[in-house]
Design a protein around this motif. Structure first.
Motif, short mmCIF file in Angstrom:
data_model
loop_
_atom_site.label_atom_id
_atom_site.label_comp_id
_atom_site.label_asym_id
_atom_site.label_seq_id
_atom_site.Cartn_x
_atom_site.Cartn_y
_atom_site.Cartn_z
N ASP A 1 0.58 -1.21 0.00
CA ASP A 1 0.04 -0.06 -0.16
C ASP A 1 0.80 1.69 0.02
O ASP A 1 0.74 2.32 -0.79
N LEU A 2 2.16 1.35 0.96
CA LEU A 2 3.09 2.92 0.58
C LEU A 2 4.44 1.74 1.23
O LEU A 2 4.47 1.17 1.53
N ALA A 3 4.76 3.06 0.69
CA ALA A 3 6.36 2.65 0.86
C ALA A 3 7.15 3.76 1.03
O ALA A 3 6.81 5.09 0.35
N PHE A 4 7.62 4.01 1.68
CA PHE A 4 8.16 5.21 2.84
C PHE A 4 9.59 4.83 2.92
O PHE A 4 10.70 4.10 2.84
N LEU A 5 10.83 5.77 1.85
CA LEU A 5 11.99 5.87 1.31
C LEU A 5 13.06 6.73 1.88
O LEU A 5 12.28 8.16 2.43
N GLY A 6 13.93 7.04 2.16
CA GLY A 6 14.91 7.95 2.42
C GLY A 6 15.33 8.50 1.31
O GLY A 6 15.18 8.21 0.61
N THR A 7 16.29 8.91 1.83
CA THR A 7 17.08 10.27 0.44
C THR A 7 18.51 11.09 0.81
O THR A 7 18.13 10.89 2.51
N SER A 8 19.16 10.68 0.04
CA SER A 8 20.63 11.67 1.34
C SER A 8 20.49 13.17 0.64
O SER A 8 21.68 13.64 1.38
N GLY A 9 19.68 13.28 -0.52
CA GLY A 9 19.74 14.69 -0.76
C GLY A 9 18.21 14.85 -2.13
O GLY A 9 18.06 13.82 -3.10
N VAL A 10 17.94 15.90 -1.89
CA VAL A 10 17.47 16.11 -2.90
C VAL A 10 17.62 17.56 -3.40
O VAL A 10 17.50 19.25 -2.47
N ASN A 11 17.72 17.62 -4.69
CA ASN A 11 18.75 19.36 -5.09
C ASN A 11 17.52 19.61 -6.06
O ASN A 11 15.72 19.65 -5.63
N LEU B 1 8.29 10.67 1.02
CA LEU B 1 10.36 10.51 1.04
C LEU B 1 10.24 11.20 2.36
O LEU B 1 9.38 11.59 2.85
N LEU B 2 10.93 10.83 3.11
CA LEU B 2 11.03 11.41 4.32
C LEU B 2 12.34 11.67 4.28
O LEU B 2 13.14 11.76 4.11
N ALA B 3 12.82 13.33 4.72
CA ALA B 3 13.25 13.68 4.15
C ALA B 3 13.41 15.82 5.00
O ALA B 3 12.52 16.11 4.93
N ASP B 4 14.57 15.30 6.34
CA ASP B 4 14.76 16.92 7.14
C ASP B 4 15.64 17.40 5.92
O ASP B 4 15.50 17.19 5.15
N HIS B 5 15.60 18.52 6.63
CA HIS B 5 15.45 20.41 6.67
C HIS B 5 17.29 19.79 5.42
O HIS B 5 17.23 20.42 4.84
N ASP B 6 18.12 19.37 6.05
CA ASP B 6 19.30 19.33 5.91
C ASP B 6 19.51 18.10 4.36
O ASP B 6 20.35 18.24 3.62
N LYS B 7 18.59 17.95 4.02
CA LYS B 7 18.67 16.75 2.20
C LYS B 7 18.36 17.54 1.12
O LYS B 7 17.88 17.21 -0.12
N PHE B 8 18.28 18.78 1.55
CA PHE B 8 17.78 20.01 0.56
C PHE B 8 18.59 21.10 0.84
O PHE B 8 19.04 21.69 1.20
N PRO B 9 19.97 20.91 -0.11
CA PRO B 9 20.13 19.67 -1.48
C PRO B 9 20.35 18.63 -1.18
O PRO B 9 20.63 17.52 -1.35
N GLY B 10 21.31 18.41 0.12
CA GLY B 10 21.77 17.25 0.34
C GLY B 10 23.05 16.66 -0.62
O GLY B 10 23.30 17.90 -0.43
N ALA B 11 22.92 15.95 -0.47
CA ALA B 11 24.28 15.15 -1.46
C ALA B 11 23.91 13.88 -1.93
O ALA B 11 22.90 13.09 -1.68
#
Length: 253
Positions: A167-177, A205-215
């Motif tokens: 039903d759902l997928a929760f993903l993390g990320t190293s960055g969103v440019n 997508l789960l992304a805290d403020h440091d992931k914008f832009p992140g790496a």
């Protein structure tokens, strides 16, 4: 007492390979300064290896890759906790939920304890959070072990995910440019993340403020491939506007 406590530290590291100071404090019920002194003693004897924010077992065979999870586990902890608490409200009882690797997704799993859901994951830390909970069914996707990242990757993981419907997928990320690319730093994780997205009906997508832009140099997908992005109140206006321009729901925790 000191010898017993240091033996307990070694036992925790033997089980988990890497532990943060905070995890050792919670596990042993002593102060951070006591843990740091014990780690210094153990490291001086060659029985553990100090890492930024914690330590790893001296027996780890993956020493050159052992720092990533430890380094980020406590970074922006309050923001990650808020994101996890907000994200868990998106899950309904009976849902099949895919949970990616990462420190925020680990906290999400912790808040799912006691819920009648099925969790599919490649993350050993998610497994550790949910293993004691009889209410939650856990499907651990197989694959090749990445010790430092506590994850399973490779064609086995991708093949298993291709046969699942969630039903759902929760993903993390190293960055969103600024171009809206959702990034990762690891070549072997990208195909697994893409397989998670294909297996689920709704993507968050789960992304805290440091992931914008992140790496990160590797694109997983465009941010418009997500139905929602859960972030924290410190995320900048420019990033929020970029998400709005791509018609992605933004949930601020």
């Amino acid at each position: 007492m000191k010898a017993i406590r240091q033996g307990q530290i070694q036992a925790m590291l033997a089980r988990h390979e890497i532990c943060t100071v905070a995890e050792l404090v919670r596990g042993l019920g002593v102060s951070p300064s006591t843990i740091r002194r014990d780690l210094a003693d153990l490291a001086a004897r060659g029985e553990v290896v100090r890492e930024r924010g914690g330590a790893r077992s001296a027996d780890s065979s993956d020493a050159d890759e052992a720092t990533p999870f430890v380094e980020v586990a406590e970074h922006n902890r309050l923001a990650k906790e808020a994101i996890a608490r907000r994200a868990v409200s998106m899950v309904a009882d009976g849902d099949v939920v895919i949970i990616d690797i990462g420190t925020t997704t680990r906290l999400l799993a912790r808040h799912l304890r006691g819920r009648a859901v099925t969790v599919v994951t490649t993350s050993l830390t998610v497994l550790d959070e949910l293993r004691p909970d009889p209410a939650t069914e856990v499907i651990l996707v197989g694959g090749v072990l990445r010790r430092a990242y506590h994850s399973l990757v490779g064609v086995i993981a991708e093949d298993v995910l291709s046969k699942l419907s969630a039903d759902l997928a929760f993903l993390g990320t190293s960055g969103v440019n600024a171009r809206g690319q959702v990034l990762d730093t690891s070549l072997v994780e990208v195909p697994v993340k893409r397989a998670m997205l294909r297996a689920a009906g709704r993507h968050v997508l789960l992304a805290d403020h440091d992931k914008f832009p992140g790496a990160g140099a590797l694109e997983v997908t465009g941010v418009e491939g997500f139905d929602a992005v859960v972030t924290d109140h410190q995320t900048g206006q420019e990033a929020l506007e970029m998400l709005a321009d791509r018609q992605v729901e933004v949930v601020v925790a």
